[in-house]
Write a protein that holds these residues in place. Structure first.
Motif, mmCIF file in Angstrom:
data_model
loop_
_atom_site.group_PDB
_atom_site.id
_atom_site.type_symbol
_atom_site.label_atom_id
_atom_site.label_comp_id
_atom_site.label_asym_id
_atom_site.label_seq_id
_atom_site.Cartn_x
_atom_site.Cartn_y
_atom_site.Cartn_z
ATOM 1 N N MET A 135 -85.916 71.425 82.234
ATOM 2 C CA MET A 135 -87.075 70.723 81.734
ATOM 3 C C MET A 135 -86.644 69.385 81.125
ATOM 4 O O MET A 135 -85.649 69.310 80.419
ATOM 5 N N LYS A 136 -87.404 68.347 81.411
ATOM 6 C CA LYS A 136 -87.069 66.999 80.952
ATOM 7 C C LYS A 136 -87.251 66.880 79.445
ATOM 8 O O LYS A 136 -88.252 67.292 78.881
ATOM 9 N N LYS A 137 -86.241 66.302 78.776
ATOM 10 C CA LYS A 137 -86.309 66.013 77.342
ATOM 11 C C LYS A 137 -86.916 64.631 77.161
ATOM 12 O O LYS A 137 -86.592 63.694 77.892
ATOM 13 N N ARG A 138 -87.755 64.531 76.133
ATOM 14 C CA ARG A 138 -88.484 63.280 75.903
ATOM 15 C C ARG A 138 -88.089 62.695 74.546
ATOM 16 O O ARG A 138 -88.155 63.374 73.538
ATOM 17 N N LEU A 139 -87.692 61.410 74.572
ATOM 18 C CA LEU A 139 -87.288 60.692 73.365
ATOM 19 C C LEU A 139 -88.316 59.624 73.010
ATOM 20 O O LEU A 139 -88.880 58.982 73.897
ATOM 21 N N ALA A 140 -88.506 59.434 71.708
ATOM 22 C CA ALA A 140 -89.249 58.284 71.191
ATOM 23 C C ALA A 140 -88.316 57.532 70.260
ATOM 24 O O ALA A 140 -87.654 58.144 69.419
ATOM 25 N N LEU A 141 -88.238 56.228 70.427
ATOM 26 C CA LEU A 141 -87.362 55.394 69.616
ATOM 27 C C LEU A 141 -88.206 54.504 68.711
ATOM 28 O O LEU A 141 -89.155 53.876 69.177
ATOM 29 N N PHE A 142 -87.849 54.454 67.431
ATOM 30 C CA PHE A 142 -88.479 53.547 66.482
ATOM 31 C C PHE A 142 -87.491 52.434 66.176
ATOM 32 O O PHE A 142 -86.326 52.707 65.902
#
Length: 190
Positions: free
Chosen positions: A1-8
Motif C-alpha cells: 500500500m502506498k504511503k502518503r507524505l505531507a510536507l510543511f
C-alpha cells in the motif's frame, strides 16, 4: 500500500526538495502535498517544479479551525514532515497525528531549541557560545517547540574561526544527507 507524505515548509524548501528527490520514482511513496504559511516561500516554486500540489494557509485557519487536520486525515496522510516550518503545531493536529509528525532542527537538542530558535538565530547562538560542535536533530513533534522524542542526531565540528554562515552550511549538508533517509525509516517503521 502506498504511503502518503505531507510536507510543511515556511522557507526556501531545500529539505522538502531533497525528500521529494529521495522518493522520486517510487511506487510505494507519494508526496501528496506541500503546505505553507508563507505565500512568498521558495518552497512554492520548488513544489510547482516538482509537480506537487501546494496548500497555503493563514494563522486563523491553522489555529482556530480543524480544516488542516481534517484535510490531512481525508487525504489519508501517513506522515507529516516539518521541513523548515516555523509555527508551533496546534494541539488538535498533534493529537490526530500522534507520533506521525517529524521535525528537523538545526542544532543538537536540547541545546538551542524552543520558540524563536530557528535558522540563523540558532547558528549565531552556537557561535556566540563557543560550541565545539553543532548538528541536526530529527524528532517527533509534540505540543511544545523542539521537545518531542529524539529520533536521530548527527553532529559536525564548529571551528573557532567559523561564522554563523559557516555553521549553517555544515548543518545543511547534514540535513540533506540524513533527513530523507530518516523520514523513510520512520515512514516504514524501521
Amino acid at each position: 500500500m502506498k504511503k502518503r507524505l505531507a510536507l510543511f515548509a515556511s522557507g526556501s524548501g531545500s529539505n522538502a526538495e531533497k525528500i521529494a528527490d529521495h522518493f522520486a520514482g517510487r511506487e510505494d511513496v507519494e508526496i501528496s502535498l506541500i503546505l505553507s504559511n508563507n505565500p512568498k516561500a521558495g518552497v512554492i516554486e520548488r513544489a510547482r517544479r516538482l509537480h506537487i500540489p501546494v496548500l497555503l494557509f493563514d494563522r486563523p485557519t491553522f489555529y482556530q479551525t480543524d480544516r488542516i487536520t481534517e484535510m490531512l486525515q481525508n487525504q489519508q496522510i501517513d506522515l507529516i514532515v516539518l521541513a523548515g516550518f516555523l509555527w508551533l503545531m496546534p494541539a488538535s493536529l498533534v493529537r490526530a497525528f500522534d507520533r506521525r509528525i517529524v521535525n528537523i532542527h538545526p542544532a543538537l537538542l536540547p541545546k538551542y531549541g524552543g520558540k524563536g530558535m530557528y535558522g540563523h538565530f540558532v547558528h549565531e547562538a552556537v557561535v556566540a557560545a563557543g560550541e565545539a560542535e553543532s548538528g541536526i536533530t530529527i524528532h517527533y513533534v509534540n505540543e511544545q517547540y523542539d521537545e518531542g522524542a529524539v529520533i536521530f542526531q548527527a553532529s559536525c565540528p564548529v571551528q573557532p574561526t567559523d561564522t554563523p554562515e559557516d555553521v549553517a552550511r555544515h548543518v545543511q549538508v547534514l540535513e540533506h544527507r540524513h533527513f530523507p533517509e530518516i523520514v523513510e525509516k520512520v515512514l516504514f517503521g524501521n
